[in-house]
Motif scaffolding. Structure first.
Motif, PDB file in Angstrom:
ATOM      1  N   GLY A 297      14.080   0.883  -4.235  1.00 21.24           N
ATOM      2  CA  GLY A 297      14.507   2.270  -4.375  1.00 21.24           C
ATOM      3  C   GLY A 297      13.374   3.246  -4.546  1.00 21.24           C
ATOM      4  O   GLY A 297      13.583   4.463  -4.490  1.00 21.24           O
ATOM      5  N   HIS A 298      12.144   2.733  -4.744  1.00 20.75           N
ATOM      6  CA  HIS A 298      10.969   3.584  -4.889  1.00 20.75           C
ATOM      7  C   HIS A 298      10.133   3.521  -3.616  1.00 20.75           C
ATOM      8  O   HIS A 298      10.201   2.554  -2.860  1.00 20.75           O
ATOM      9  CB  HIS A 298      10.130   3.133  -6.081  1.00 20.75           C
ATOM     10  CG  HIS A 298      10.792   3.372  -7.405  1.00 20.75           C
ATOM     11  ND1 HIS A 298      10.379   4.333  -8.291  1.00 20.75           N
ATOM     12  CD2 HIS A 298      11.856   2.766  -8.006  1.00 20.75           C
ATOM     13  CE1 HIS A 298      11.141   4.320  -9.371  1.00 20.75           C
ATOM     14  NE2 HIS A 298      12.053   3.374  -9.213  1.00 20.75           N
ATOM     15  N   PRO A 299       9.305   4.545  -3.375  1.00 22.28           N
ATOM     16  CA  PRO A 299       8.462   4.527  -2.172  1.00 22.28           C
ATOM     17  C   PRO A 299       7.484   3.355  -2.186  1.00 22.28           C
ATOM     18  O   PRO A 299       7.018   2.932  -3.248  1.00 22.28           O
ATOM     19  CB  PRO A 299       7.714   5.871  -2.246  1.00 22.28           C
ATOM     20  CG  PRO A 299       8.525   6.730  -3.154  1.00 22.28           C
ATOM     21  CD  PRO A 299       9.156   5.798  -4.142  1.00 22.28           C
ATOM     22  N   ALA A 300       7.178   2.833  -1.012  1.00 23.11           N
ATOM     23  CA  ALA A 300       6.184   1.758  -0.900  1.00 23.11           C
ATOM     24  C   ALA A 300       4.800   2.328  -1.224  1.00 23.11           C
ATOM     25  O   ALA A 300       4.466   3.437  -0.790  1.00 23.11           O
ATOM     26  CB  ALA A 300       6.203   1.169   0.498  1.00 23.11           C
ATOM     27  N   PRO A 301       3.986   1.618  -1.978  1.00 19.24           N
ATOM     28  CA  PRO A 301       2.705   2.163  -2.440  1.00 19.24           C
ATOM     29  C   PRO A 301       1.624   2.148  -1.368  1.00 19.24           C
ATOM     30  O   PRO A 301       1.460   1.180  -0.638  1.00 19.24           O
ATOM     31  CB  PRO A 301       2.330   1.232  -3.597  1.00 19.24           C
ATOM     32  CG  PRO A 301       2.973  -0.066  -3.248  1.00 19.24           C
ATOM     33  CD  PRO A 301       4.244   0.287  -2.540  1.00 19.24           C
ATOM     34  N   GLU A 302       0.885   3.251  -1.303  1.00 16.31           N
ATOM     35  CA  GLU A 302      -0.253   3.351  -0.397  1.00 16.31           C
ATOM     36  C   GLU A 302      -1.571   3.083  -1.110  1.00 16.31           C
ATOM     37  O   GLU A 302      -2.623   3.071  -0.483  1.00 16.31           O
ATOM     38  CB  GLU A 302      -0.292   4.738   0.242  1.00 16.31           C
ATOM     39  CG  GLU A 302       0.949   5.079   1.039  1.00 16.31           C
ATOM     40  CD  GLU A 302       0.919   6.513   1.545  1.00 16.31           C
ATOM     41  OE1 GLU A 302      -0.148   6.955   2.010  1.00 16.31           O
ATOM     42  OE2 GLU A 302       1.962   7.190   1.459  1.00 16.31           O
ATOM     43  N   ASN A 303      -1.509   2.893  -2.437  1.00 17.90           N
ATOM     44  CA  ASN A 303      -2.721   2.574  -3.191  1.00 17.90           C
ATOM     45  C   ASN A 303      -2.374   1.594  -4.299  1.00 17.90           C
ATOM     46  O   ASN A 303      -1.199   1.427  -4.674  1.00 17.90           O
ATOM     47  CB  ASN A 303      -3.379   3.833  -3.766  1.00 17.90           C
ATOM     48  CG  ASN A 303      -2.445   4.603  -4.687  1.00 17.90           C
ATOM     49  OD1 ASN A 303      -2.098   4.146  -5.767  1.00 17.90           O
ATOM     50  ND2 ASN A 303      -2.022   5.792  -4.252  1.00 17.90           N
ATOM     51  N   CYS A 304      -3.392   0.945  -4.832  1.00 17.00           N
ATOM     52  CA  CYS A 304      -3.185  -0.109  -5.822  1.00 17.00           C
ATOM     53  C   CYS A 304      -2.691   0.457  -7.150  1.00 17.00           C
ATOM     54  O   CYS A 304      -1.946  -0.199  -7.877  1.00 17.00           O
ATOM     55  CB  CYS A 304      -4.494  -0.880  -6.021  1.00 17.00           C
ATOM     56  SG  CYS A 304      -4.303  -2.461  -6.856  1.00 17.00           S
ATOM     57  N   ASP A 305      -3.103   1.688  -7.481  1.00 17.52           N
ATOM     58  CA  ASP A 305      -2.678   2.305  -8.744  1.00 17.52           C
ATOM     59  C   ASP A 305      -1.164   2.393  -8.823  1.00 17.52           C
ATOM     60  O   ASP A 305      -0.559   2.048  -9.847  1.00 17.52           O
ATOM     61  CB  ASP A 305      -3.276   3.714  -8.880  1.00 17.52           C
ATOM     62  CG  ASP A 305      -4.775   3.690  -9.133  1.00 17.52           C
ATOM     63  OD1 ASP A 305      -5.262   2.664  -9.643  1.00 17.52           O
ATOM     64  OD2 ASP A 305      -5.448   4.681  -8.813  1.00 17.52           O
ATOM     65  N   TYR A 306      -0.549   2.876  -7.751  1.00 12.52           N
ATOM     66  CA  TYR A 306       0.897   3.049  -7.753  1.00 12.52           C
ATOM     67  C   TYR A 306       1.613   1.697  -7.829  1.00 12.52           C
ATOM     68  O   TYR A 306       2.621   1.548  -8.518  1.00 12.52           O
ATOM     69  CB  TYR A 306       1.324   3.818  -6.499  1.00 12.52           C
ATOM     70  CG  TYR A 306       2.771   4.242  -6.483  1.00 12.52           C
ATOM     71  CD1 TYR A 306       3.461   4.535  -7.658  1.00 12.52           C
ATOM     72  CD2 TYR A 306       3.469   4.351  -5.281  1.00 12.52           C
ATOM     73  CE1 TYR A 306       4.781   4.918  -7.642  1.00 12.52           C
ATOM     74  CE2 TYR A 306       4.798   4.737  -5.248  1.00 12.52           C
ATOM     75  CZ  TYR A 306       5.454   5.020  -6.437  1.00 12.52           C
ATOM     76  OH  TYR A 306       6.773   5.395  -6.411  1.00 12.52           O
TER      77      TYR A 306
END
Length: 541
Positions: A474-483
């Protein structure tokens, strides 16, 4: 040119993968708990390649000794005794009959011990490892606590054969003797005592081969109570490395560690007290006041019942309780040193059945061993995702397809040739012999080879991985490791930070299990590009 039933010329390197599939079924029929893993490990051992490189073995190089070692494993000879090696943290250990193979949860004991030592105000901590066996704990501490002075003791001559091999070039002081009186010269000097007496988690008793389960020598540390399981075990009796101090008439010894200073290692009130067995009440015996700091009771209770298959869940629950096992680690793969260490840590975590986060050419993914039902279950649980959304599989080479899929058409191979490695996921019929559980797949598998050097290097090392986007459902796929780390936290053991990904555009998905390929999802590769290869491509509503 003659075509195979799948529509493509048989690969000159596919024989071994076919044999591995057959061996997997044989081991499964024999009741081996991890048939696919063991079949691949033994194939890699016999042919002198890494597990991720099995596809590179040519048909002409197939070694018939493979079936000899498979027969030995069918008889429940420990995998590590056949290969002669066991992996433990950063170490590769030599093991064989007469010594117990270190279990995955023992790595957690070492992690806690390292944290305890680092918290001490001691420049050169003095550490003692009792009942060292293969030497795993002592060697790991010597390696990871650089200025430590590590001593180890083992009584069994059979075990010492392997201990000495492993410690040949180490700085560990190894002694033969009883744990009660092996260190008279260290009276009052020891900062940390660690011991992991051999034991069988009750959850794995059903997997123990008949001989060690029913044989009870006169030694207190007898295999009837302390042998490891058949999935990573010694069937040979190991004599009482710890002597009477490690025995118990009522319960199984558990991994223990304690800090001790100002008391004699030889006395009952000294460092041997914290490693005495659990009492008849089933609770850990309390350490002497003001002298020793024991493990948290929740850790000790959990340690009696965890198994290698459930070690990931145990670690995650311990973290949730605020325990000492906060082991999530992050590595910058753009740094040469961090990259080597991170990839090694990630590969080790995958082999232990734990979760890792890795960069891909689309978004960050959360991955696990594709052939571990428990690990894939943990992955789905970490994401909050149900079995109705099966996990895709990433591979490090197109040749791996020969061992994973069947009825793969010529059009499917043309898509592979055109877009792999890259952002194209293909849904195909999986080999019926595969022992995996990716969710409700209905006989198919979604497979892709990513165009990312870190991902490919990890996949080449460990083999096929179940990988999904590293986000909560349900959350956006992460483009960075932090997220990714913000969402998944300590449910993941290792994070590989490769910097920002090219963009939050998922892979395109094409179903090639049908006669005419069907575009299920348009993504990074457009419909127009796909039609250049498959003009009759159908598109799902």
């Amino acid at each position: 040119m003659q075509r195979s039933s799948g529509g493509r010329t048989p690969s000159p390197r596919s024989l071994l993968l076919a044999e591995v599939a057959q061996a997997t079924q044989r081991l499964a029929d024999a009741g081996v708990p991890s048939p696919r893993n063991d079949a691949e490990e033994l194939a890699a051992f016999v042919h002198g390649v890494k597990r991720g490189g099995l596809h590179s073995v040519k048909d002409s190089d197939f070694d018939a000794r493979y079936w000899e070692v498979i027969a030995r494993r069918e008889q429940r000879e420990p995998l590590q005794h056949i290969t002669g090696r066991a992996y433990f943290r950063y170490l590769e250990l030599q093991v064989g009959p007469g010594v117990f193979v270190p279990r995955p949860e023992t790595e957690s004991v070492v992690g806690w011990a390292i944290d305890a030592v680092r918290a001490m105000d001691v420049v050169e901590p003095l550490i003692v490892d009792l009942c060292t066996g293969s030497g795993a704990i002592a060697l790991a501490l010597a390696q990871e606590v650089p200025r430590s002075r590590v001593h180890a003791v083992e009584l069994s001559e059979d075990a010492l054969v392997w201990t000495r091999k492993n410690m040949q070039e180490s700085r560990v002081d190894l002694r033969q003797g009883n744990a009660l009186d092996a260190f008279p010269d260290l009276d009052g000097q020891v900062d940390l005592v660690v011991s992991n007496p051999p034991y069988i988690p009750l959850t794995e008793w059903e997997y123990v081969a008949p001989r060690p389960a029913t044989t009870t020598p006169n030694w207190p540390c007898s295999p009837a109570r302390t042998a490891s399981t058949s999935s990573g075990a010694s069937n040979a009796p190991r004599t009482a490395c710890c002597g009477p101090a490690a025995s118990s008439s009522s319960s199984t010894p558990t991994p223990r560690a304690a800090r001790c200073r100002g008391s004699s290692p030889r006395s009952g009130a000294g460092p041997t007290r914290p490693i005495t067995p659990t009492s008849t009440t089933g609770r850990a015996s309390p350490p002497p006041a003001r002298r020793c700091r024991d493990l948290p009771p929740a850790f000790v209770r959990s340690a009696r019942s965890i198994s290698s298959a459930r070690s990931t869940r145990f670690i995650r629950e311990s973290r949730a309780r605020g325990g000492p096992l906060d082991m999530a680690r992050r590595y910058d793969t753009n740094d040469a040193t961090d990259r080597v260490t991170g990839l090694r840590e990630a590969a080790s975590a995958v082999r232990r059945g734990e979760l890792v986060v890795l960069p891909t050419d689309t978004v960050y993914g959360i991955g696990a061993d594709a052939f571990s039902k428990e690990a894939v279950g943990d992955l789905l649980e970490a994401k909050g995702r149900g079995r109705n959304m099966p996990t895709p599989v990433l591979i490090g080479s197109p040749n791996t397809l020969h061992g994973l899929v069947t009825d793969f058409s010529e059009l499917a191979w043309e898509l592979v040739d055109a877009f792999w490695p890259g952002a194209l996921t293909l849904v195909a019929r999986h080999q019926p012999s595969l022992q995996w559980d990716l969710g409700d797949t209905r006989g198919t598998v979604a497979v892709r080879m990513p165009l990312h050097p870190v991902a490919i290097e990890l996949l080449t090392e460990v083999g096929p991985m179940a990988v999904s986007s590293a986000n909560l459902t349900g959350h956006p796929a992460p483009e960075n490791c932090d997220y990714a780390q913000e969402m998944l936290g300590d449910s993941v053991s290792v994070y590989l930070d490769g910097g920002p990904t090219p963009g939050n555009v998922p892979s395109s998905i094409v179903d090639v299990s049908r006669e005419v390929p069907l575009l299920l999802r348009a993504g990074a590769i457009s419909e127009e590009e796909l039609r250049k290869v498959v003009p009759d491509l159908e598109v799902a509503n």
